[in-house]
Design a protein around this motif. Structure first.
Motif, PDB file in Angstrom:
ATOM      1  N   GLU A  38       0.767  -1.114  -0.125  1.00  0.00           N
ATOM      2  CA  GLU A  38      -0.042   0.155   0.150  1.00  0.00           C
ATOM      3  C   GLU A  38       0.926   1.228   0.016  1.00  0.00           C
ATOM      4  O   GLU A  38       1.690   1.383   0.850  1.00  0.00           O
ATOM      5  N   ASP A  39       0.812   2.101  -1.078  1.00  0.00           N
ATOM      6  CA  ASP A  39       1.639   3.254  -1.028  1.00  0.00           C
ATOM      7  C   ASP A  39       1.016   4.256  -0.404  1.00  0.00           C
ATOM      8  O   ASP A  39       0.264   5.205  -0.982  1.00  0.00           O
ATOM      9  N   VAL A  40       1.125   4.511   0.905  1.00  0.00           N
ATOM     10  CA  VAL A  40       0.452   5.291   1.708  1.00  0.00           C
ATOM     11  C   VAL A  40       0.868   6.555   1.379  1.00  0.00           C
ATOM     12  O   VAL A  40      -0.222   7.442   1.375  1.00  0.00           O
ATOM     13  N   LEU A  41       1.802   6.982   1.300  1.00  0.00           N
ATOM     14  CA  LEU A  41       2.083   8.583   1.019  1.00  0.00           C
ATOM     15  C   LEU A  41       1.407   8.926  -0.125  1.00  0.00           C
ATOM     16  O   LEU A  41       0.973  10.044  -0.363  1.00  0.00           O
ATOM     17  N   ARG A  42       1.386   8.281  -1.272  1.00  0.00           N
ATOM     18  CA  ARG A  42       0.710   8.422  -2.510  1.00  0.00           C
ATOM     19  C   ARG A  42      -0.727   8.679  -2.186  1.00  0.00           C
ATOM     20  O   ARG A  42      -1.404   9.537  -2.828  1.00  0.00           O
ATOM     21  N   LYS A  47      -5.263  14.714  -4.070  1.00  0.00           N
ATOM     22  CA  LYS A  47      -5.995  16.163  -3.800  1.00  0.00           C
ATOM     23  C   LYS A  47      -7.466  15.774  -3.584  1.00  0.00           C
ATOM     24  O   LYS A  47      -8.248  16.823  -3.292  1.00  0.00           O
ATOM     25  N   SER A  48      -8.071  14.818  -4.021  1.00  0.00           N
ATOM     26  CA  SER A  48      -9.630  14.768  -4.171  1.00  0.00           C
ATOM     27  C   SER A  48     -10.048  14.610  -2.637  1.00  0.00           C
ATOM     28  O   SER A  48     -11.308  14.545  -2.132  1.00  0.00           O
ATOM     29  N   LEU A  49      -9.091  14.150  -1.700  1.00  0.00           N
ATOM     30  CA  LEU A  49      -9.244  14.124  -0.442  1.00  0.00           C
ATOM     31  C   LEU A  49      -9.468  15.479   0.475  1.00  0.00           C
ATOM     32  O   LEU A  49      -9.666  15.304   1.845  1.00  0.00           O
ATOM     33  N   LEU A  50      -9.056  16.362   0.039  1.00  0.00           N
ATOM     34  CA  LEU A  50      -8.784  17.567   0.617  1.00  0.00           C
ATOM     35  C   LEU A  50     -10.209  18.460   0.856  1.00  0.00           C
ATOM     36  O   LEU A  50     -11.009  18.323   0.039  1.00  0.00           O
ATOM     37  N   ILE A  51     -10.366  19.084   2.122  1.00  0.00           N
ATOM     38  CA  ILE A  51     -11.475  19.568   2.514  1.00  0.00           C
ATOM     39  C   ILE A  51     -11.139  21.032   3.321  1.00  0.00           C
ATOM     40  O   ILE A  51      -9.909  21.060   3.699  1.00  0.00           O
ATOM     41  N   PRO A  52     -12.092  21.816   3.154  1.00  0.00           N
ATOM     42  CA  PRO A  52     -11.552  23.244   3.773  1.00  0.00           C
ATOM     43  C   PRO A  52     -11.363  22.837   5.535  1.00  0.00           C
ATOM     44  O   PRO A  52     -12.141  22.204   5.956  1.00  0.00           O
ATOM     45  N   ASN A  53     -10.427  23.667   6.011  1.00  0.00           N
ATOM     46  CA  ASN A  53     -10.098  23.473   7.324  1.00  0.00           C
ATOM     47  C   ASN A  53     -10.845  24.773   8.212  1.00  0.00           C
ATOM     48  O   ASN A  53     -10.463  24.661   9.333  1.00  0.00           O
ATOM     49  N   GLY A  54     -11.515  25.542   7.435  1.00  0.00           N
ATOM     50  CA  GLY A  54     -11.960  26.753   8.306  1.00  0.00           C
ATOM     51  C   GLY A  54     -11.268  27.957   8.505  1.00  0.00           C
ATOM     52  O   GLY A  54     -11.614  28.958   9.095  1.00  0.00           O
ATOM     53  N   ASP A  55      -9.918  27.739   8.012  1.00  0.00           N
ATOM     54  CA  ASP A  55      -9.069  28.769   8.199  1.00  0.00           C
ATOM     55  C   ASP A  55      -8.407  29.533   6.782  1.00  0.00           C
ATOM     56  O   ASP A  55      -7.467  30.064   6.844  1.00  0.00           O
ATOM     57  N   GLY A  56      -9.454  29.165   5.895  1.00  0.00           N
ATOM     58  CA  GLY A  56      -8.884  29.485   4.474  1.00  0.00           C
ATOM     59  C   GLY A  56      -8.061  28.408   3.829  1.00  0.00           C
ATOM     60  O   GLY A  56      -7.603  28.668   2.743  1.00  0.00           O
ATOM     61  N   ASP A  83      -9.571  14.645   4.505  1.00  0.00           N
ATOM     62  CA  ASP A  83     -10.452  14.213   5.011  1.00  0.00           C
ATOM     63  C   ASP A  83     -10.112  12.656   5.609  1.00  0.00           C
ATOM     64  O   ASP A  83     -10.392  11.617   4.775  1.00  0.00           O
ATOM     65  N   VAL A  84      -9.682  12.631   6.668  1.00  0.00           N
ATOM     66  CA  VAL A  84      -9.214  11.660   7.361  1.00  0.00           C
ATOM     67  C   VAL A  84     -10.368  10.303   7.288  1.00  0.00           C
ATOM     68  O   VAL A  84     -10.044   9.189   7.062  1.00  0.00           O
ATOM     69  N   GLU A  85     -11.701  10.619   7.689  1.00  0.00           N
ATOM     70  CA  GLU A  85     -12.687   9.645   7.603  1.00  0.00           C
ATOM     71  C   GLU A  85     -12.716   8.913   6.214  1.00  0.00           C
ATOM     72  O   GLU A  85     -12.886   7.618   6.147  1.00  0.00           O
ATOM     73  N   ARG A  86     -12.700   9.697   5.060  1.00  0.00           N
ATOM     74  CA  ARG A  86     -12.935   9.117   3.873  1.00  0.00           C
ATOM     75  C   ARG A  86     -11.710   8.481   3.410  1.00  0.00           C
ATOM     76  O   ARG A  86     -11.509   7.597   2.776  1.00  0.00           O
ATOM     77  N   PHE A  87     -10.469   9.135   3.786  1.00  0.00           N
ATOM     78  CA  PHE A  87      -9.295   8.286   3.579  1.00  0.00           C
ATOM     79  C   PHE A  87      -9.476   6.924   4.200  1.00  0.00           C
ATOM     80  O   PHE A  87      -8.743   5.813   3.454  1.00  0.00           O
ATOM     81  N   LEU A  88      -9.785   6.672   5.269  1.00  0.00           N
ATOM     82  CA  LEU A  88      -9.770   5.452   5.973  1.00  0.00           C
ATOM     83  C   LEU A  88     -10.794   4.521   5.474  1.00  0.00           C
ATOM     84  O   LEU A  88     -10.969   3.273   5.319  1.00  0.00           O
ATOM     85  N   LEU A 119      -3.387  12.539   9.831  1.00  0.00           N
ATOM     86  CA  LEU A 119      -3.358  11.040   9.207  1.00  0.00           C
ATOM     87  C   LEU A 119      -2.274  10.049  10.245  1.00  0.00           C
ATOM     88  O   LEU A 119      -2.565   8.947  10.273  1.00  0.00           O
ATOM     89  N   VAL A 120      -1.479  10.578  10.883  1.00  0.00           N
ATOM     90  CA  VAL A 120      -0.464   9.848  11.653  1.00  0.00           C
ATOM     91  C   VAL A 120      -0.996   8.977  12.525  1.00  0.00           C
ATOM     92  O   VAL A 120      -1.020   7.582  12.323  1.00  0.00           O
ATOM     93  N   LYS A 121      -1.895   9.742  13.771  1.00  0.00           N
ATOM     94  CA  LYS A 121      -2.388   8.740  14.710  1.00  0.00           C
ATOM     95  C   LYS A 121      -3.363   7.616  14.197  1.00  0.00           C
ATOM     96  O   LYS A 121      -3.325   6.554  14.284  1.00  0.00           O
TER      97      LYS A 121
END
Length: 201
Positions: A57-61, A66-75, A80-85, A112-114
């Protein structure tokens, strides 16, 4: 040609942690081994040559999709950890006897680390072993990212690939906290600003 390759010299590394890892998984055949680093044909050949079943599993790739990115509220954006998992690392419980985690924790997006380490713990059998590397504070923010290719049972070839940036450096206490739910942890200090870590489930 490998599109992930970047300019840079391949290095050879003798790793005490890797030697101990190989010794542990060489006591019997038919083990299930998980490699979470960049895809390496050399690793597949080596592990299947030991009589093991190999999963990659090439985890870093996957984490840099980029499709997993969501706004963080700070601009800005966060992952999206839940969707990644939901989409990745969908392993069964107690599936693997050995895991090669390499130095991914230092390069992964922070959120994602923990969760990743917790997911892997569930997928490891009791008494199974994980090999991980962690940079020391002397590595510097421009420390290159490598594909770890197994050459022999005591030698790794480090091949520069896509220029992922070092995200953080964990001290020993941070590493211990990451694996606090595991059975035991052992550190080996290398000469190249890398600590080898062996973790027993």
């Amino acid at each position: 040609m490998d599109d992930d390759l970047v300019s840079g010299q391949k290095l050879s590394r003798h790793s005490t942690g890797f030697i101990e890892f190989i010794r542990a998984i060489s006591r019997e055949e038919g083990l299930r081994i998980l490699d979470l680093g960049s895809t390496s044909p050399a690793n597949i050949t080596f592990m299947t040559g030991l009589g093991h079943r190999f999963h990659q599993e090439d985890v870093l790739r996957l984490a840099n999709d980029k499709s997993l990115l969501i706004p963080n509220g700070d601009g800005g954006n966060t992952i999206d950890v839940e969707r990644f998992l939901q989409q990745n690392l969908c392993f069964g419980r107690e599936e693997f006897d050995g895991v090669m985690f390499w130095d991914l924790a230092d390069f992964l997006p922070e959120p994602l680390v923990k969760p990743l380490i917790e997911r892997i713990q569930v997928a490891m059998k009791p008494g199974s072993i994980m090999l991980a590397f962690f940079h020391t504070k002397d590595a510097g923010p421009d420390a290159p990212f490598y594909r770890y290719n197994i050459v022999t049972k005591d030698t790794l070839e480090l091949q520069p690939i896509r220029a992922f940036r070092l995200q953080r450096v964990f001290n020993n206490r941070h590493v211990e906290n990451l694996f606090r739910e595991y059975g035991s942890i052992k550190f080996f200090l290398g000469r190249d600003n890398i600590r080898d870590v062996l973790v027993i489930r």
